[in-house]
Design a protein around this motif. Structure first.
Motif, PDB file in Angstrom:
ATOM      1  N   ASP A  64      40.300  35.346  27.242  1.00  0.00           N
ATOM      2  CA  ASP A  64      40.541  36.313  28.210  1.00  0.00           C
ATOM      3  C   ASP A  64      40.580  35.255  29.331  1.00  0.00           C
ATOM      4  N   TYR A  67      37.365  34.829  31.529  1.00  0.00           N
ATOM      5  CA  TYR A  67      36.601  35.449  31.463  1.00  0.00           C
ATOM      6  C   TYR A  67      35.439  35.824  30.508  1.00  0.00           C
ATOM      7  N   HIS A 107      29.051  40.518  29.746  1.00  0.00           N
ATOM      8  CA  HIS A 107      29.552  39.922  29.024  1.00  0.00           C
ATOM      9  C   HIS A 107      29.791  39.007  28.348  1.00  0.00           C
ATOM     10  N   GLU A 151      37.756  48.156  27.193  1.00  0.00           N
ATOM     11  CA  GLU A 151      38.810  48.302  28.282  1.00  0.00           C
ATOM     12  C   GLU A 151      40.201  48.181  28.310  1.00  0.00           C
ATOM     13  N   PHE A 152      40.545  47.407  27.192  1.00  0.00           N
ATOM     14  CA  PHE A 152      41.950  46.869  27.318  1.00  0.00           C
ATOM     15  C   PHE A 152      42.926  47.566  25.816  1.00  0.00           C
ATOM     16  N   ARG A 209      31.976  37.630  43.174  1.00  0.00           N
ATOM     17  CA  ARG A 209      32.406  38.126  42.893  1.00  0.00           C
ATOM     18  C   ARG A 209      31.993  38.964  41.810  1.00  0.00           C
ATOM     19  N   ASP A 211      31.856  39.853  38.681  1.00  0.00           N
ATOM     20  CA  ASP A 211      33.587  40.934  37.765  1.00  0.00           C
ATOM     21  C   ASP A 211      32.855  42.078  36.863  1.00  0.00           C
ATOM     22  N   SER A 212      34.029  43.377  36.574  1.00  0.00           N
ATOM     23  CA  SER A 212      33.564  44.380  35.774  1.00  0.00           C
ATOM     24  C   SER A 212      31.831  44.762  36.207  1.00  0.00           C
ATOM     25  N   GLU A 262      33.583  44.194  42.033  1.00  0.00           N
ATOM     26  CA  GLU A 262      34.773  44.428  41.098  1.00  0.00           C
ATOM     27  C   GLU A 262      34.202  45.793  40.953  1.00  0.00           C
ATOM     28  N   HIS A 323      44.777  39.482  40.025  1.00  0.00           N
ATOM     29  CA  HIS A 323      45.225  38.918  38.867  1.00  0.00           C
ATOM     30  C   HIS A 323      45.061  39.548  37.351  1.00  0.00           C
ATOM     31  N   ASP A 324      44.988  41.307  37.820  1.00  0.00           N
ATOM     32  CA  ASP A 324      45.085  42.091  36.524  1.00  0.00           C
ATOM     33  C   ASP A 324      45.994  42.769  37.419  1.00  0.00           C
ATOM     34  N   PHE A 341      45.818  51.160  35.066  1.00  0.00           N
ATOM     35  CA  PHE A 341      45.938  50.359  33.887  1.00  0.00           C
ATOM     36  C   PHE A 341      46.853  51.607  32.648  1.00  0.00           C
ATOM     37  N   ARG A 409      48.894  41.053  31.371  1.00  0.00           N
ATOM     38  CA  ARG A 409      48.481  40.740  32.816  1.00  0.00           C
ATOM     39  C   ARG A 409      48.997  39.272  32.903  1.00  0.00           C
TER      40      ARG A 409
HETATM   41  O1  TEU Z   1      38.425  42.976  34.910  1.00  0.00           O
HETATM   42  C1  TEU Z   1      37.164  44.355  34.843  1.00  0.00           C
HETATM   43  C2  TEU Z   1      38.599  45.331  34.191  1.00  0.00           C
HETATM   44  O2  TEU Z   1      39.940  44.921  33.664  1.00  0.00           O
HETATM   45  C3  TEU Z   1      38.072  46.787  33.633  1.00  0.00           C
HETATM   46  O3  TEU Z   1      37.188  46.806  34.828  1.00  0.00           O
HETATM   47  C4  TEU Z   1      38.847  47.691  34.126  1.00  0.00           C
HETATM   48  O4  TEU Z   1      39.982  47.382  34.265  1.00  0.00           O
HETATM   49  C5  TEU Z   1      38.319  48.789  34.817  1.00  0.00           C
HETATM   50  O5  TEU Z   1      37.241  49.694  34.174  1.00  0.00           O
HETATM   51  C6  TEU Z   1      39.293  50.110  34.883  1.00  0.00           C
HETATM   52  O6  TEU Z   1      39.064  51.174  33.690  1.00  0.00           O
HETATM   53  C7  TEU Z   1      37.720  42.100  34.994  1.00  0.00           C
HETATM   54  C8  TEU Z   1      38.728  40.852  35.522  1.00  0.00           C
HETATM   55  O7  TEU Z   1      39.589  41.120  36.201  1.00  0.00           O
HETATM   56  C9  TEU Z   1      39.787  40.853  34.380  1.00  0.00           C
HETATM   57  O8  TEU Z   1      41.119  39.549  34.567  1.00  0.00           O
HETATM   58  C10 TEU Z   1      38.751  40.592  32.612  1.00  0.00           C
HETATM   59  O9  TEU Z   1      39.297  40.418  32.120  1.00  0.00           O
HETATM   60  C11 TEU Z   1      37.882  41.377  32.108  1.00  0.00           C
HETATM   61  O10 TEU Z   1      36.911  41.975  33.681  1.00  0.00           O
HETATM   62  C12 TEU Z   1      36.986  41.013  31.479  1.00  0.00           C
HETATM   63  O11 TEU Z   1      36.589  40.413  32.087  1.00  0.00           O
END
Ligand code: TEU
Length: 549
Positions: A64, A67, A107, A151-152, A209, A211-212, A262, A323-324, A341, A409
């Motif tokens: 990823d 990440y 994670h 989340e993806f 920063r 993440d998540s 984030e 970047h997302d 998203f 992305r």
């Molecule tokens: O992104 C977090 C993310 O995308 C999730 O929190 C989701 O977007 C959100 O819950 C929407 O409901 C971060 C990073 O910015 C991203 O580039 C990574 O792929 C992701 O975490 C995993 O580390």
């Protein structure tokens, strides 16, 4: 940058996001690296930013794009070495630029030693408690422990094979299977990340920063997601204990070290809970990022943001891209200018000329609003989303994980154009052994840093001029905002000191208020008219006796 002497930097800074893979390539392998960043610090100086946020640069299998971290205390060789990062931090500081590193606590990578030990140790191995290992449901444990959606997109549990070859327990991954979720109920996980924070603060990082940031704590009873029940892994209250502990660590260091979350959370009150004085210093304002290019919608987002932040005393942040998300030059040229998203990401017509005009106005809006402002690399060049990346070159796990519905992305992560008339546009050194890891569009020859430098009508010179005024203007950055009377479709506000910002989203020219001296406009004014999709900063004589804000 904050204006009041005692106001810390993170309350009003302009913060630039560097995505290391795509910023600048120092060794010619087609992938950005630390050497490339170090060689381009003058660009960031000239731009005038106060701080740089670096997306992950740690050892990673790159499932990823980094990440998925396998060692939080080192640098992946593709980017360079820890010594180079320490030198980069020092060189940024010499230029008066602070640094923010990206920590990924929800994670790690499946290559992380802890997870490898959990797999090798088999059922009952103590390392399994550091993650979410659970037996499957149904006969033979063949069903996933829950039906949670990732989340993806896609499943969130992957079954393991026991050391003896028999089917084993499942492990949780809210993102890709290569990203096993930590069990944040475990004290060893908490201790490890507190040590990771200290590791980076000890090396001079001014911020983290996170993440998540809203996903760390899960409901251990593993209930299914129900609309009428608390969510089992989004925004559980237990996450705040983590950030209170982290805040104590940040506050134990000199120099106003900052924690920036984030937090993708539409509920503004729940969002503000992360920003209480004993928790995070700031969080990304995705409400504003996803907002339509519409005066009423933006006014509501700005008011909602400021009213949610006021009770906790935290500064707002204003961010348009990262970047997302689809780059906002492309978003703002579409019929539907919002971002989420859930929406289709590519193949929607965009009038890039209109999108660029609006992005210029959005730059002046976001840089004038009270709080900190973020600039995603390439935003200062007016880069659009790249929507024609060949399928075989796409790398984002979001694409396969979404069943090839969301193209992912990569389109907002294409390597930056610096100079020249053809790819790699100075991204890599002359004679580089490899092409940039994603193809750059040929028309970016007009968007390179060199092509735009000195062009008074370029996006780059607009950002440079706006950030220079912002640094010099006492009223900008942290502080107050007062809305001013304005025609329908126009946002008008004062920041004090006679500084006014007007943004015309009405679709037609509107008269400029009398007596204002234009400081900067996102495009040429039409005598005393403010054209549509245009923003202007004005100096207005303050009535006698007006106290400075
Ligand atoms: O992104 C977090 C993310 O995308 C999730 O929190 C989701 O977007 C959100 O819950 C929407 O409901 C971060 C990073 O910015 C991203 O580039 C990574 O792929 C992701 O975490 C995993 O580390």
């Amino acid at each position: 940058m904050s204006r009041a002497d005692d106001s810390p930097w993170w309350r009003g800074a302009v913060i630039y996001q560097v995505y290391p893979r795509s910023f600048a390539d120092g060794d010619g392998d087609g992938i950005g690296d630390i050497a490339g960043i170090r060689s381009r610090l003058d660009h960031l100086c000239t731009l005038g930013v106060d701080a740089i946020w670096f997306s992950p640069w740690y050892p990673s299998p790159m499932a990823d794009a980094g990440y998925d971290v396998s060692d939080y205390r080192d640098i992946d060789p593709v980017f360079g070495t820890l010594a180079e990062v320490e030198a980069l931090i020092a060189e940024a500081h010499e230029r008066g630029i602070r640094t923010i590193v990206d920590v990924v606590p929800n994670h790690c990578s499946d290559a992380h030693p802890w997870f490898q030990a959990a797999l090798a140790g088999g059922p009952g191995a103590p390392e399994r408690d550091l993650f979410w290992f659970r037996p499957g449901r149904g006969p033979g444990g063949d069903q996933r422990p829950t039906d949670w959606i990732g989340e993806f997109g896609g499943e969130t549990w992957t079954r393991t094979t026991n050391p003896d070859g028999t089917p084993g327990d499942w492990y949780l991954h809210l993102f890709a299977p290569q990203q096993p979720d930590f069990n944040w109920d475990h004290p060893r996980v908490r201790a490890e990340f507190e040590d990771i924070l200290r590791f980076w603060f000890d090396r001079g990082a001014d911020g983290i920063r996170i993440d998540s940031a809203g996903l760390l704590v899960k409901d251990g009873t593993l209930p299914e997601v129900r609309p009428d029940q608390p969510h089992p892994f989004h925004d559980l209250d237990g996450v705040h204990d983590v950030y209170r502990a982290w805040r104590r660590i940040a506050d134990s260091y000199p120099g106003d070290r900052a924690l920036i979350g984030e937090v993708w959370l539409p509920d503004r009150q729940r969002f503000a809970n992360y920003l209480r004085p004993d928790e995070l210093h700031a969080a990304f304002n995705f409400d504003f990022l996803g907002c339509a290019w519409d005066a009423a919608a933006l006014r509501e987002s700005i008011d909602g943001t400021l009213s949610a932040h006021a009770p906790v005393g935290a500064p707002a942040t204003w961010v348009l891209s990262n970047h997302d998300v689809t780059r906002h030059v492309t978003r703002y040229g579409r019929e539907d200018t919002t971002f989420s998203f859930a929406k289709k990401r590519e193949g929607i017509f965009s009038d890039l000329e209109l999108g660029t005009t609006r992005a210029r106005a959005a730059a002046l809006l976001s840089l004038a609003l009270p709080g900190a402002a973020y600039v995603y690399q390439g935003e200062e060049l007016g880069l659009p989303e790249v929507e024609d990346i060949p399928p075989e070159l796409r790398t984002d796990p979001m694409w396969p994980r979404s069943g090839y519905v969301d193209p992912g992305r990569d389109g907002c992560r294409v390597p930056l154009p610096w100079s020249g008339d053809e790819p790699p546009f100075g991204f890599s050194p002359d004679g580089a052994a490899s092409a940039p890891w994603l193809p750059q569009p040929a028309h970016w020859k007009d968007r390179t840093v060199r092509a735009q430098t000195g062009d008074p009508h370029s996006m780059l010179e607009l950002y440079r001029a706006a950030i220079a005024i912002r640094r010099a203007e006492p009223a900008l950055g942290d502080g107050e905002l007062t809305w001013l009377p304005a025609p329908d479709g126009v946002l008008a506000f004062s920041r004090g000191g006679g500084f006014h910002c007007l943004v015309n989203l009405s679709g037609a020219p509107v008269p400029l208020p009398a007596g204002g001296e234009p400081l900067l406009a996102s495009r040429p004014l039409d005598d005393d008219l403010l054209p549509p999709d245009t923003a202007v900063w004005l100096r207005v004589a303050e009535p006698a006796g007006t106290a400075p804000v």
